[in-house]
Design a protein around this motif. Structure first.
Motif, PDB file in Angstrom:
ATOM      1  N   GLY A 187      20.297  26.455  23.709  1.00 12.56           N
ATOM      2  CA  GLY A 187      19.679  26.794  22.434  1.00 12.56           C
ATOM      3  C   GLY A 187      18.305  26.171  22.280  1.00 12.56           C
ATOM      4  O   GLY A 187      17.630  25.867  23.264  1.00 12.56           O
ATOM      5  N   SER A 188      17.886  25.964  21.043  1.00 14.31           N
ATOM      6  CA  SER A 188      16.562  25.397  20.759  1.00 14.31           C
ATOM      7  C   SER A 188      16.551  23.914  21.102  1.00 14.31           C
ATOM      8  O   SER A 188      17.426  23.167  20.660  1.00 14.31           O
ATOM      9  N   LEU A 189      15.540  23.528  21.872  1.00 12.65           N
ATOM     10  CA  LEU A 189      15.433  22.141  22.323  1.00 12.65           C
ATOM     11  C   LEU A 189      14.039  21.597  22.039  1.00 12.65           C
ATOM     12  O   LEU A 189      13.060  22.346  22.034  1.00 12.65           O
ATOM     13  N   SER A 190      13.962  20.298  21.867  1.00 11.28           N
ATOM     14  CA  SER A 190      12.666  19.630  21.778  1.00 11.28           C
ATOM     15  C   SER A 190      12.032  19.615  23.174  1.00 11.28           C
ATOM     16  O   SER A 190      12.716  19.853  24.187  1.00 11.28           O
ATOM     17  N   GLN A 191      10.754  19.326  23.240  1.00 11.39           N
ATOM     18  CA  GLN A 191      10.056  19.209  24.526  1.00 11.39           C
ATOM     19  C   GLN A 191      10.765  18.165  25.405  1.00 11.39           C
ATOM     20  O   GLN A 191      10.985  18.388  26.586  1.00 11.39           O
ATOM     21  N   ASN A 192      11.136  17.043  24.814  1.00  9.32           N
ATOM     22  CA  ASN A 192      11.781  15.966  25.556  1.00  9.32           C
ATOM     23  C   ASN A 192      13.149  16.387  26.086  1.00  9.32           C
ATOM     24  O   ASN A 192      13.487  16.116  27.244  1.00  9.32           O
ATOM     25  N   ASP A 193      13.948  17.045  25.251  1.00  6.95           N
ATOM     26  CA  ASP A 193      15.267  17.500  25.703  1.00  6.95           C
ATOM     27  C   ASP A 193      15.141  18.586  26.766  1.00  6.95           C
ATOM     28  O   ASP A 193      15.931  18.633  27.711  1.00  6.95           O
ATOM     29  N   PHE A 194      14.150  19.467  26.613  1.00 11.08           N
ATOM     30  CA  PHE A 194      13.942  20.494  27.635  1.00 11.08           C
ATOM     31  C   PHE A 194      13.547  19.847  28.955  1.00 11.08           C
ATOM     32  O   PHE A 194      14.024  20.240  30.020  1.00 11.08           O
ATOM     33  N   MET A 195      12.668  18.847  28.903  1.00 12.44           N
ATOM     34  CA  MET A 195      12.260  18.172  30.135  1.00 12.44           C
ATOM     35  C   MET A 195      13.453  17.479  30.763  1.00 12.44           C
ATOM     36  O   MET A 195      13.606  17.489  31.983  1.00 12.44           O
ATOM     37  N   ALA A 196      14.305  16.893  29.951  1.00 11.05           N
ATOM     38  CA  ALA A 196      15.520  16.261  30.471  1.00 11.05           C
ATOM     39  C   ALA A 196      16.395  17.298  31.168  1.00 11.05           C
ATOM     40  O   ALA A 196      16.898  17.063  32.274  1.00 11.05           O
ATOM     41  N   ALA A 197      16.560  18.463  30.528  1.00 10.00           N
ATOM     42  CA  ALA A 197      17.375  19.527  31.131  1.00 10.00           C
ATOM     43  C   ALA A 197      16.769  19.974  32.462  1.00 10.00           C
ATOM     44  O   ALA A 197      17.483  20.138  33.456  1.00 10.00           O
ATOM     45  N   HIS A 198      15.449  20.174  32.483  1.00  9.30           N
ATOM     46  CA  HIS A 198      14.797  20.593  33.723  1.00  9.30           C
ATOM     47  C   HIS A 198      14.931  19.522  34.806  1.00  9.30           C
ATOM     48  O   HIS A 198      15.240  19.827  35.960  1.00  9.30           O
ATOM     49  N   GLN A 199      14.704  18.275  34.435  1.00 10.48           N
ATOM     50  CA  GLN A 199      14.789  17.202  35.427  1.00 10.48           C
ATOM     51  C   GLN A 199      16.198  17.111  36.013  1.00 10.48           C
ATOM     52  O   GLN A 199      16.367  17.036  37.233  1.00 10.48           O
ATOM     53  N   LEU A 200      17.201  17.105  35.154  1.00 12.46           N
ATOM     54  CA  LEU A 200      18.580  17.011  35.642  1.00 12.46           C
ATOM     55  C   LEU A 200      18.937  18.217  36.505  1.00 12.46           C
ATOM     56  O   LEU A 200      19.629  18.080  37.525  1.00 12.46           O
ATOM     57  N   HIS A 201      18.471  19.397  36.110  1.00 11.79           N
ATOM     58  CA  HIS A 201      18.732  20.623  36.861  1.00 11.79           C
ATOM     59  C   HIS A 201      18.075  20.543  38.244  1.00 11.79           C
ATOM     60  O   HIS A 201      18.717  20.813  39.274  1.00 11.79           O
ATOM     61  N   ILE A 202      16.810  20.168  38.263  1.00  7.74           N
ATOM     62  CA  ILE A 202      16.082  20.076  39.533  1.00  7.74           C
ATOM     63  C   ILE A 202      16.710  19.019  40.434  1.00  7.74           C
ATOM     64  O   ILE A 202      16.933  19.261  41.625  1.00  7.74           O
ATOM     65  N   GLU A 203      17.009  17.864  39.875  1.00  7.33           N
ATOM     66  CA  GLU A 203      17.588  16.788  40.684  1.00  7.33           C
ATOM     67  C   GLU A 203      18.928  17.191  41.281  1.00  7.33           C
ATOM     68  O   GLU A 203      19.230  16.840  42.426  1.00  7.33           O
ATOM     69  N   GLN A 204      19.753  17.932  40.530  1.00  5.55           N
ATOM     70  CA  GLN A 204      21.018  18.354  41.108  1.00  5.55           C
ATOM     71  C   GLN A 204      20.778  19.300  42.279  1.00  5.55           C
ATOM     72  O   GLN A 204      21.407  19.161  43.327  1.00  5.55           O
ATOM     73  N   HIS A 205      19.862  20.240  42.129  1.00  7.37           N
ATOM     74  CA  HIS A 205      19.581  21.163  43.224  1.00  7.37           C
ATOM     75  C   HIS A 205      18.962  20.446  44.415  1.00  7.37           C
ATOM     76  O   HIS A 205      19.229  20.824  45.580  1.00  7.37           O
ATOM     77  N   LEU A 206      18.163  19.433  44.181  1.00  8.44           N
ATOM     78  CA  LEU A 206      17.536  18.701  45.294  1.00  8.44           C
ATOM     79  C   LEU A 206      18.560  17.955  46.137  1.00  8.44           C
ATOM     80  O   LEU A 206      18.258  17.585  47.281  1.00  8.44           O
ATOM     81  N   THR A 207      19.756  17.736  45.604  1.00  6.61           N
ATOM     82  CA  THR A 207      20.786  17.084  46.413  1.00  6.61           C
ATOM     83  C   THR A 207      21.174  17.942  47.618  1.00  6.61           C
ATOM     84  O   THR A 207      21.736  17.441  48.583  1.00  6.61           O
ATOM     85  N   GLN A 208      20.877  19.246  47.557  1.00  8.34           N
ATOM     86  CA  GLN A 208      21.192  20.142  48.665  1.00  8.34           C
ATOM     87  C   GLN A 208      20.017  20.338  49.619  1.00  8.34           C
ATOM     88  O   GLN A 208      20.169  21.000  50.636  1.00  8.34           O
ATOM     89  N   ILE A 209      18.858  19.823  49.263  1.00  9.30           N
ATOM     90  CA  ILE A 209      17.675  20.015  50.095  1.00  9.30           C
ATOM     91  C   ILE A 209      17.454  18.791  50.959  1.00  9.30           C
ATOM     92  O   ILE A 209      17.360  17.673  50.448  1.00  9.30           O
ATOM     93  N   GLY A 210      17.385  19.015  52.256  1.00  5.77           N
ATOM     94  CA  GLY A 210      17.146  17.936  53.199  1.00  5.77           C
ATOM     95  C   GLY A 210      15.830  18.127  53.932  1.00  5.77           C
ATOM     96  O   GLY A 210      15.315  19.246  54.031  1.00  5.77           O
ATOM     97  N   VAL A 211      15.276  17.043  54.423  1.00  5.34           N
ATOM     98  CA  VAL A 211      14.012  17.064  55.162  1.00  5.34           C
ATOM     99  C   VAL A 211      14.320  16.806  56.633  1.00  5.34           C
ATOM    100  O   VAL A 211      15.078  15.923  56.974  1.00  5.34           O
ATOM    101  N   GLY A 212      13.668  17.622  57.487  1.00  6.24           N
ATOM    102  CA  GLY A 212      13.809  17.400  58.934  1.00  6.24           C
ATOM    103  C   GLY A 212      14.601  18.429  59.645  1.00  6.24           C
ATOM    104  O   GLY A 212      15.244  19.280  59.206  1.00  6.24           O
TER     105      GLY A 212
END
Length: 171
Positions: free
Chosen positions: A146-171
């Motif tokens: 739903g409607s989120l503040s800038q801070n809550d949206f950034m939190a949602a994006h950060q948590l979302h990105i970080e979870q997906h990055l757990t599947q990304i490996g280097v090398g």
């Protein structure tokens, strides 16, 4: 304890639990600059994915999510969900400091991911989307939270990105 006291006590448990989650979720502070630096650090690297989506598909999905907060999401969950369970889920994720969701679930109504798009292009799209998000003052409602503040949206994006990055490996 009589029946009335028991029922009041029983009713107080979920209220106290939600209040506790609300207070604890406020401790999560998103760190956009650190997240952007982490993404910049992936440029030029040989990336692989341990999930069903390739790195380019993951980055496209994440860029779609971030851009949805700026331009709007094509489909939304039911209003009752975006006003109750959705925001509560985000608060639980913030409290835990991590998000848990299926990592190969597309955002409803978003364009299909292009498996042939170069990884660097998809990563650049994600970084650009985050930079645009940071500059945006008018945000659209999240399709589930739903409607989120800038801070809550950034939190949602950060948590979302970080979870997906757990599947990304280097090398």
């Amino acid at each position: 304890m009589n029946r009335r006291h028991f029922l009041y006590s029983l009713a107080a448990v979920p209220v106290l639990a939600v209040a506790g989650i609300e207070l604890a979720s406020r401790r999560f502070i998103p760190e956009a600059d650190i997240l952007l630096a982490k993404l910049e650090g992936l440029k030029g690297q040989q990336l692989h994915s341990s999930g069903s989506w390739s790195p380019t598909m993951v980055f496209q999905h994440l860029a779609q999510s971030v851009m949805g907060s700026v331009t709007g999401y094509p489909e939304h969950k039911a209003a009752w969900f975006t006003h109750t369970l959705g925001p509560l889920a985000l608060k639980v994720f913030k409290t835990a400091g991590a998000m848990q969701h299926p990592l190969d679930e597309a955002i409803p109504g978003m364009p299909e991911l292009d498996a042939n798009l170069p990884v660097e292009t998809a990563l650049d799209q994600l970084i650009s989307a985050l930079q645009l998000f940071q500059q945006s003052t008018l945000l659209q409602p999240h399709f589930a939270y739903g409607s989120l503040s800038q801070n809550d949206f950034m939190a949602a994006h950060q948590l979302h990105i970080e979870q997906h990055l757990t599947q990304i490996g280097v090398g």
